[in-house]
Structure formats: structure tokens, C-alpha cells
Design an enzyme around this catalytic site. Sequence first.
Site, PDB file in Angstrom:
ATOM      1  N   LYS A  56      69.127  47.429 -58.449  1.00 23.85           N
ATOM      2  CA  LYS A  56      68.007  47.856 -57.598  1.00 23.85           C
ATOM      3  C   LYS A  56      67.001  46.710 -57.531  1.00 23.85           C
ATOM      4  O   LYS A  56      66.213  46.493 -58.445  1.00 23.85           O
ATOM      5  CB  LYS A  56      67.303  49.115 -58.142  1.00 23.85           C
ATOM      6  CG  LYS A  56      66.505  49.765 -57.010  1.00 23.85           C
ATOM      7  CD  LYS A  56      65.303  50.538 -57.400  1.00 23.85           C
ATOM      8  CE  LYS A  56      64.075  49.751 -57.679  1.00 23.85           C
ATOM      9  NZ  LYS A  56      63.550  48.934 -56.551  1.00 23.85           N
ATOM     10  N   PRO A  57      67.057  45.946 -56.430  1.00 24.61           N
ATOM     11  CA  PRO A  57      66.105  44.846 -56.303  1.00 24.61           C
ATOM     12  C   PRO A  57      64.718  45.379 -55.957  1.00 24.61           C
ATOM     13  O   PRO A  57      64.582  46.540 -55.546  1.00 24.61           O
ATOM     14  CB  PRO A  57      66.676  44.023 -55.142  1.00 24.61           C
ATOM     15  CG  PRO A  57      67.407  45.005 -54.304  1.00 24.61           C
ATOM     16  CD  PRO A  57      67.908  46.090 -55.233  1.00 24.61           C
ATOM     17  N   CYS A  77      56.305  34.841 -64.731  1.00 24.55           N
ATOM     18  CA  CYS A  77      56.001  35.563 -65.982  1.00 24.55           C
ATOM     19  C   CYS A  77      55.500  34.623 -67.064  1.00 24.55           C
ATOM     20  O   CYS A  77      54.700  35.015 -67.902  1.00 24.55           O
ATOM     21  CB  CYS A  77      57.225  36.339 -66.453  1.00 24.55           C
ATOM     22  SG  CYS A  77      58.682  35.305 -66.594  1.00 24.55           S
ATOM     23  N   GLU A 131      62.413  43.071 -70.058  1.00 24.13           N
ATOM     24  CA  GLU A 131      61.735  41.761 -70.029  1.00 24.13           C
ATOM     25  C   GLU A 131      60.477  41.935 -69.199  1.00 24.13           C
ATOM     26  O   GLU A 131      60.561  42.194 -68.000  1.00 24.13           O
ATOM     27  CB  GLU A 131      62.643  40.722 -69.360  1.00 24.13           C
ATOM     28  CG  GLU A 131      63.690  40.157 -70.258  1.00 24.13           C
ATOM     29  CD  GLU A 131      63.134  39.161 -71.277  1.00 24.13           C
ATOM     30  OE1 GLU A 131      62.005  38.662 -71.093  1.00 24.13           O
ATOM     31  OE2 GLU A 131      63.829  38.910 -72.262  1.00 24.13           O
ATOM     32  N   ASN A 177      59.527  38.172 -57.935  1.00 22.49           N
ATOM     33  CA  ASN A 177      58.996  36.803 -58.017  1.00 22.49           C
ATOM     34  C   ASN A 177      60.087  35.731 -58.077  1.00 22.49           C
ATOM     35  O   ASN A 177      59.869  34.598 -57.671  1.00 22.49           O
ATOM     36  CB  ASN A 177      57.993  36.653 -59.162  1.00 22.49           C
ATOM     37  CG  ASN A 177      58.597  36.913 -60.511  1.00 22.49           C
ATOM     38  OD1 ASN A 177      59.588  37.622 -60.630  1.00 22.49           O
ATOM     39  ND2 ASN A 177      58.013  36.342 -61.547  1.00 22.49           N
ATOM     40  N   GLU A 184      47.343  40.615 -67.107  1.00 19.36           N
ATOM     41  CA  GLU A 184      48.123  39.609 -66.386  1.00 19.36           C
ATOM     42  C   GLU A 184      47.501  39.369 -65.000  1.00 19.36           C
ATOM     43  O   GLU A 184      47.204  40.321 -64.281  1.00 19.36           O
ATOM     44  CB  GLU A 184      49.573  40.088 -66.239  1.00 19.36           C
ATOM     45  CG  GLU A 184      50.513  39.004 -65.780  1.00 19.36           C
ATOM     46  CD  GLU A 184      51.977  39.462 -65.737  1.00 19.36           C
ATOM     47  OE1 GLU A 184      52.228  40.646 -65.439  1.00 19.36           O
ATOM     48  OE2 GLU A 184      52.869  38.620 -65.991  1.00 19.36           O
TER      49      GLU A 184
HETATM   50  P1  NAD Z   1      57.308  46.117 -61.270  1.00 21.22           P
HETATM   51  O1  NAD Z   1      57.373  46.608 -62.670  1.00 21.22           O
HETATM   52  O2  NAD Z   1      56.278  46.686 -60.378  1.00 21.22           O
HETATM   53  O3  NAD Z   1      58.710  46.361 -60.527  1.00 21.22           O
HETATM   54  C1  NAD Z   1      59.919  45.852 -61.039  1.00 21.22           C
HETATM   55  C2  NAD Z   1      61.063  46.722 -60.546  1.00 21.22           C
HETATM   56  O4  NAD Z   1      60.951  48.017 -61.125  1.00 21.22           O
HETATM   57  C3  NAD Z   1      61.083  46.936 -59.050  1.00 21.22           C
HETATM   58  O5  NAD Z   1      62.418  46.911 -58.602  1.00 21.22           O
HETATM   59  C4  NAD Z   1      60.470  48.332 -58.893  1.00 21.22           C
HETATM   60  O6  NAD Z   1      60.849  49.009 -57.717  1.00 21.22           O
HETATM   61  C5  NAD Z   1      61.013  49.033 -60.112  1.00 21.22           C
HETATM   62  N1  NAD Z   1      60.194  50.170 -60.589  1.00 21.22           N
HETATM   63  C6  NAD Z   1      58.873  50.380 -60.408  1.00 21.22           C
HETATM   64  N2  NAD Z   1      58.489  51.489 -61.080  1.00 21.22           N
HETATM   65  C7  NAD Z   1      59.598  51.985 -61.701  1.00 21.22           C
HETATM   66  C8  NAD Z   1      59.839  53.084 -62.588  1.00 21.22           C
HETATM   67  N3  NAD Z   1      58.862  53.896 -62.956  1.00 21.22           N
HETATM   68  N4  NAD Z   1      61.096  53.271 -63.059  1.00 21.22           N
HETATM   69  C9  NAD Z   1      62.096  52.413 -62.709  1.00 21.22           C
HETATM   70  N5  NAD Z   1      61.924  51.360 -61.880  1.00 21.22           N
HETATM   71  C10 NAD Z   1      60.687  51.136 -61.390  1.00 21.22           C
HETATM   72  O7  NAD Z   1      57.185  44.533 -61.365  1.00 21.22           O
HETATM   73  P2  NAD Z   1      57.053  43.489 -60.162  1.00 21.22           P
HETATM   74  O8  NAD Z   1      55.679  43.571 -59.607  1.00 21.22           O
HETATM   75  O9  NAD Z   1      58.217  43.615 -59.251  1.00 21.22           O
HETATM   76  O10 NAD Z   1      57.266  42.089 -60.937  1.00 21.22           O
HETATM   77  C11 NAD Z   1      56.235  41.381 -61.535  1.00 21.22           C
HETATM   78  C12 NAD Z   1      56.279  41.589 -63.044  1.00 21.22           C
HETATM   79  O11 NAD Z   1      57.537  41.148 -63.564  1.00 21.22           O
HETATM   80  C13 NAD Z   1      55.238  40.748 -63.761  1.00 21.22           C
HETATM   81  O12 NAD Z   1      54.622  41.519 -64.763  1.00 21.22           O
HETATM   82  C14 NAD Z   1      56.060  39.615 -64.354  1.00 21.22           C
HETATM   83  O13 NAD Z   1      55.443  38.991 -65.469  1.00 21.22           O
HETATM   84  C15 NAD Z   1      57.331  40.320 -64.710  1.00 21.22           C
HETATM   85  N6  NAD Z   1      58.454  39.371 -64.888  1.00 21.22           N
HETATM   86  C16 NAD Z   1      58.914  39.137 -66.166  1.00 21.22           C
HETATM   87  C17 NAD Z   1      59.943  38.202 -66.375  1.00 21.22           C
HETATM   88  C18 NAD Z   1      60.472  37.906 -67.767  1.00 21.22           C
HETATM   89  O14 NAD Z   1      61.450  37.158 -67.904  1.00 21.22           O
HETATM   90  N7  NAD Z   1      59.869  38.435 -68.825  1.00 21.22           N
HETATM   91  C19 NAD Z   1      60.508  37.537 -65.277  1.00 21.22           C
HETATM   92  C20 NAD Z   1      60.016  37.807 -63.996  1.00 21.22           C
HETATM   93  C21 NAD Z   1      58.986  38.734 -63.817  1.00 21.22           C
END
Ligand code: NAD
Length: 456
Positions: free
Chosen positions: A158-159, A264, A230, A135, A359
Site C-alpha cells: 500500500k503506497p 527521515c 521504521e 518521501n 519532526e
Molecule cells: P504516514 O504515517 O502519514 O503514512 C505512511 C503510510 O501509512 C501511508 O501509506 C499511509 O496511507 C498509511 N497510513 C496512514 N495511517 C494509517 C493507519 N492508521 N494504519 C495503517 N496505515 C496508515 O507517513 P508519511 O507522511 O507518508 O511519511 C513521512 C514519515 O515517514 C515521516 O515521519 C518520516 O520521517 C517517515 N520515514 C521514515 C523512514 C525511516 O527509514 N525511518 C523513511 C522514510 C520516511
Amino acid sequence: MPTIPTLKSYNPATGAVLGEVPITDPARILQIVEKSQNAQSGWERLGHDARNKLLLEAYRDIQSQTEKLASLITREMGKPFCEGLIEAKSLGSYLEEELKEIELAVVPETYHDERSSSTVYRDPLGVCAAITPWNFPLSMPSWMVIPALATGNVVILKPSEETPLCGQAFVDILNKYLPKDVLTIVHGADEQGKQLVKSDVDLIAFTGSRETGKDILKSASRTFKRVMLEMGGKDPMIILEDADLEKAARFAAFNSFRNSGQVCVSTERIFVPEKIAEQFEVLLVEAVAELKLGDGMSETTTLGPMVNSTQRNHVINQIEDAVREGAKVLLGGGGHKDNFVKPTVLTNVTESMSIASDETFGPVACVTRVASVSEAVQKANATPFGLGAAVFSENEEKASRIARQLSAGMVGINQGVAPSVRGTPWIGARESGYGFHKSKDGHRQFTQTRVVTKRF
Ligand code: NAD
């Protein structure tokens, strides 16, 4: 020659393929970690001045191409170009001050008594794996990479699989300046993320969803690996009877819809006293109706698409479930076409609806009418999340008292959680945060504290 599988990146507004990157074979991750480990001591030995100089040069390069990066952000994840530009420009905008803050946070401190002296050192942990969401595809990596590298760690980033081109562009610029293997990129999805968590890295710095955070914590517990997590939120906004309603409505329209609600700290639940609810709802609908849905690259667009169809379907399902359970649609109320969701305002939202507890991460403002301030506080806290919150009132003392009753890590009074004063943490409470970003204490999470004592 065997072909290397690739990860394609799509424009969520048009469906067009933007580009592709090679997927990292999970079996190669152990070797990548080994190379990073070998590079770490040289990077640490450079010391703060030399490391900071390289980081400043790299970020000056980033700042010379903000338009190009903003356009990549918009085309890869959909936010309007002006929002992409704000994100690109935020990268390293206070880097010199931040690097100074980091250096001061980890400077050795010596304590004395009549017999001995004890020095507290804060040493790099070693290899930091940064796992990031889509995001804010440049600022989220940057938030972790800067303190990790500045404190002498090396990083494997890892993006998100949704925004690999942004991740690659960021790493390519930094790697024009950094020594080899100090910053490495791994592409892929959960498989690569899991493998990284299992590997011999020393710290996992993660930003993403609560479910993934839980999975990482579980896996990291096998070796008591350090983690900073986070996660998501379900931020409440509490409006008091004496609030400036126009200001409150403008804020709600901004903070529920910025980046199509894919933030978030989006305002996901709005609690309004019954007495002023109708007036507030009219103002809110007026403000939201001005949003222009479309491709973020168009100058007139103020609301882009969802990042993908899964996210779109999730948001539409939540809206439809809420309406079935009694929520009233004041504006929008469903899908537009492809990955787009119409900006939606709902009222009569109740706690039992999934839109009030899970969420949403979409362009929806949810209003709940309350009979008292205590009901608003009780409902605002009725969630396992605890990232941000906002309180609107012309009586700042009263608003501050209410802010202290909320279970969120960050609360804004008559504003959102940002901007806050520099030097303070970005922090979630409860299931939104386990570790945090920024501030002296935040930077120290990238280090191992060691105490060395000697007698005089
Ligand atoms: P996600 O958890 O699906 O993925 C985040 C990252 O984790 C990706 O790079 C993904 O490939 C990786 N990933 C997925 N499963 C994994 C696993 N089992 N082990 C290790 N890595 C794994 O989240 P998203 O959909 O990319 O992002 C949206 C979420 O991020 C929302 O919940 C949002 O609120 C949160 N977010 C939080 C903050 C904050 O500051 N608290 C900031 C931005 C986004």
C-alpha cells in the site's frame, strides 16, 4: 455500471493533475489477502534461485527506465530531478549481492551435541503487508518488497496516497515478471492501511510517521501480528570546537535541505559551541543561500516544494511559533508561494519550541548554541526519537566517544548516517524504530524461526 472512485495524483510544484488510480474498496481487502495466501506456497516452492532470477530480471527492467521513473518521482512528489534520478538508480543497484546476503541470512543452520542435532530453519511468514510513505516513493517500497519476496513471502503493497503513480509504476514493472498474486497493490489512505493491518496478513512492514506506527502497533497487538516499524526522527548534529567548520556547514546545508528536508534522517537540530557559533552560522547561511527554489523539473532547481499544502502549513507554523518564542531568522523565514517554503536558517532555537521537538520535515536549519559538549549531548538526547545523528570533529576518537553517548540508532562522524558499509542495518532507536531494514538480522525479520531436533 457503478463508477469506481479514484485517487488523483497532483504535481506539488504546479498543482496539475498527473493521473489517477482506482481506490481499493476496503471491503475487498479480505479477498485480496486470500488470493495472496493462495499464491504464497507456489512462490515459496520456487526456491531462491528461481525467485532471484525473476527479481533480477524485473530490476534490470527498472534500471533500463531510470530517467522516466525519476521524472515521475519529481512530478509526483516534488524533489529535484537529479535527486529523483539518484533514487531511481539506487533501485536494485546491488541487487545480486543483496539477494545473496538474504539467501545466506536464512540458510538452515545445524547444531550438534553428543546425542542430538538441532536445525534452525528460517521459513517465510506468509503474506507481508508493506505500507510506505511518499518521501522516497520508489526506494521505500523496494526496501521492503525485495527481502519479503526473496525470503519466500508474498506482498501486498500500500503506497502512500500522495504518490500512487510511483507505487503503481513499480508494481507494474515487477508484475511483468512475477507470478500472479505474488505482488498486489492496494490504493488508498489510512482507511485501506487500517483494514490491511486488521486483516489476516502475517507481517506488517511499515515506514512512515511515529503516530501511524503507534496506531499500527496497537491494532496488530490484537493477534500478536509481526510488525516492523521504521518511523520519523529529529536528528541532531553536534559540532565540536575543533571541527572543520566549512565541511560542517556544507553538510548541514545539504542534510537539512535535501528533498526539501523531507527525509527521515534530515539534520533537524544543530548544536554548536558558543565560541564558534557565529562563524559557523555565517558559513551555513552562505551555503543555504545558494539553493535555488523551484519546480524540480527545471535544471536550475536544487530545492523543490513541500509535498502538499498540509506539510507546507506545518513547516510555516513551526517557523512562526519559533520566531514568536525568540528564535532569530538568519535566512528565509516563511512561505514563498503555493507549496513552496523559503530555505530558512534559524538560530537561538530552544528546547521548548515545537521546531526543536516535533519532526519538521521541511527546509529549515535550526541552530542552538551550547556552552559545553555535555550540554550538546544532553540536548541532542532530549527527544523520544532516535533515528540518526552526526558528530563533526577533527578528533575522530573523541567524536566516536560522543557518538556512543547518543541515543540514535545510526551516527555518522563527519558525514551523515549514509553511506554506511553494506551489510549493516538501517536502524532507529527509541520511538523511531521497532524493527529495522537491511543486514542479516534485518532480512530474518521476514521469516519465522523454527527449530527441529532429532536424536542420533
Ligand atoms: P504516514 O504515517 O502519514 O503514512 C505512511 C503510510 O501509512 C501511508 O501509506 C499511509 O496511507 C498509511 N497510513 C496512514 N495511517 C494509517 C493507519 N492508521 N494504519 C495503517 N496505515 C496508515 O507517513 P508519511 O507522511 O507518508 O511519511 C513521512 C514519515 O515517514 C515521516 O515521519 C518520516 O520521517 C517517515 N520515514 C521514515 C523512514 C525511516 O527509514 N525511518 C523513511 C522514510 C520516511
